[in-house]
Design an enzyme around this catalytic site. Structure first.
Site, PDB file in Angstrom:
ATOM      1  N   LYS A  27      70.126 -10.318  54.163  1.00  0.00           N
ATOM      2  CA  LYS A  27      70.716 -10.850  55.390  1.00  0.00           C
ATOM      3  C   LYS A  27      71.271  -9.682  56.195  1.00  0.00           C
ATOM      4  O   LYS A  27      72.003  -8.840  55.657  1.00  0.00           O
ATOM      5  CB  LYS A  27      71.843 -11.833  55.053  1.00  0.00           C
ATOM      6  CG  LYS A  27      72.573 -12.381  56.264  1.00  0.00           C
ATOM      7  CD  LYS A  27      74.087 -12.364  56.117  1.00  0.00           C
ATOM      8  CE  LYS A  27      74.627 -11.052  55.698  1.00  0.00           C
ATOM      9  NZ  LYS A  27      76.046 -10.813  55.933  1.00  0.00           N
ATOM     10  N   GLY A 120      76.763  -5.530  52.074  1.00  0.00           N
ATOM     11  CA  GLY A 120      76.767  -6.092  53.409  1.00  0.00           C
ATOM     12  C   GLY A 120      75.468  -6.744  53.833  1.00  0.00           C
ATOM     13  O   GLY A 120      75.248  -6.954  55.033  1.00  0.00           O
ATOM     14  N   GLY A 122      74.123  -9.687  52.116  1.00  0.00           N
ATOM     15  CA  GLY A 122      73.963 -10.995  51.476  1.00  0.00           C
ATOM     16  C   GLY A 122      74.113 -10.956  49.978  1.00  0.00           C
ATOM     17  O   GLY A 122      74.995 -11.589  49.413  1.00  0.00           O
ATOM     18  N   GLY A 123      73.243 -10.238  49.315  1.00  0.00           N
ATOM     19  CA  GLY A 123      73.345 -10.041  47.871  1.00  0.00           C
ATOM     20  C   GLY A 123      73.480 -11.324  47.086  1.00  0.00           C
ATOM     21  O   GLY A 123      72.593 -12.162  47.043  1.00  0.00           O
ATOM     22  N   ASP A 155      78.738 -16.332  53.243  1.00  0.00           N
ATOM     23  CA  ASP A 155      77.372 -16.136  53.731  1.00  0.00           C
ATOM     24  C   ASP A 155      76.388 -17.183  53.211  1.00  0.00           C
ATOM     25  O   ASP A 155      75.259 -17.255  53.694  1.00  0.00           O
ATOM     26  CB  ASP A 155      76.856 -14.752  53.324  1.00  0.00           C
ATOM     27  CG  ASP A 155      77.507 -13.627  54.111  1.00  0.00           C
ATOM     28  OD1 ASP A 155      78.135 -13.920  55.147  1.00  0.00           O
ATOM     29  OD2 ASP A 155      77.377 -12.464  53.694  1.00  0.00           O
TER      30      ASP A 155
END
Length: 301
Positions: A27, A120, A122-123, A155
């Site tokens: 993302k 930063g 999404g992960g 997220d």
């Protein structure tokens, strides 16, 4: 029950669930403005989010035993905690609370962890969203389910939708958008960044929102719009991890360069695949220890 989740799964239709595989795409916050902070501590955001064709890959199937199992492979496998301390475990708990039939049995989840953590992009939220999609075949959730997901990770709702979108508030999809054809180079130096730490360092939490969205006719229009935006978390993230500045300098020369989310991943946008692949190759040669990937911006063109 307000959070019940009727599903079109094969199991609900009478066929046993054999398994499913989903991409958990990176993302990317192409722009991120922090516009306020609520009384409960959540920050209000105004952001343009897109997803890349690169990401983690998740496979889920019946466990064949009495307990859930999580196995992990990939470059960043060593950074993934066990199921009980993972957003995947939290997502599985939500699915069972919602009554998703495919989640009613012990499951074996295999995660190919290709994305860096605390980066930063999404992960873990993207992984949890991929699990929800795999076990429900859905990309839309009820308002109660979205609230459940928000408690697990801000997220997750946007990652469940998986579409380029303008985001407002604490992660609400305000509207989906179509982006012109574009390619992205993602770069992470290997230094994780704590999102809470970045927000603590943010001095101004009441900034103007994104400019009015004008659907871009082409790549240059998109870049023109992005040039009028910011990532308000960039200065505090650089303060927390100075290596981000080095990555941004290495990306200079591309049509557009920015940091995603709260860092530490930065990105460059290109109009063609050839340009993105060439840029990624140059960066890998110059910085062999960095994570560098090139991909297409999904929901574009």
């Amino acid at each position: 029950m307000a959070t019940s989740f009727p599903t079109t799964s094969s199991k609900a239709a009478g066929t046993p669930f054999a398994g499913a595989t989903r991409l958990a795409p990176a993302k990317i916050n192409l722009a991120l403005h922090v516009t306020g902070q609520r009384a409960d501590g959540y920050h209000a955001l105004s952001s343009l989010v897109a997803f890349a064709s690169v990401g983690d890959r998740l496979t889920v199937e019946p466990a064949g035993g009495t307990d859930d199992q999580l196995t992990v492979s990939g470059r960043f496998a060593g950074t993934v905690p066990g199921l009980e301390a993972n957003t995947l475990g939290g997502a599985l708990e939500l699915l069972r609370r919602w009554g998703a039939p495919r989640a009613s049995q012990p499951l074996h989840i295999h995660l190919e962890k290709n994305l860096p953590v605390a980066a930063g992009i999404g992960g873990g939220s993207a992984d949890a969203a991929a699990l929800i999609a795999a076990l429900t075949d859905r990309t839309t959730l009820s308002s109660a389910q979205l609230q459940d997901c928000l408690a697990l990770g801000a997220d997750i709702p946007m990652c469940v939708a998986g579409e380029a979108a303008l985001i407002c508030g604490t992660g609400t999809v305000e509207r989906t958008v179509t982006l012109p054809d574009a390619w992205v180079v993602l770069v992470n130096s290997g230094h994780p960044v704590s999102t809470p730490d970045v927000f603590k360092r943010l001095t101004n939490k009441d900034n103007p929102p994104l400019p009015a969205w004008e659907p871009p006719a082409g790549f240059e229009d998109l870049i023109g719009w992005l040039n009028a935006t910011r990532n308000d978390l960039r200065p505090p993230a650089i303060e927390a991890e100075p290596a981000i500045e080095q990555v941004l300098k290495a990306l200079k020369g591309a049509p557009f360069v920015q940091m995603s989310g709260s860092g530490a991943t930065c990105f460059a946008l290109h109009p063609t695949e050839d340009a993105a692949l060439a840029h990624a190759s140059q960066l890998r040669a110059a910085h062999p220890s960095w994570w560098v990937e090139a991909g297409r911006l999904e929901n574009s063109g």
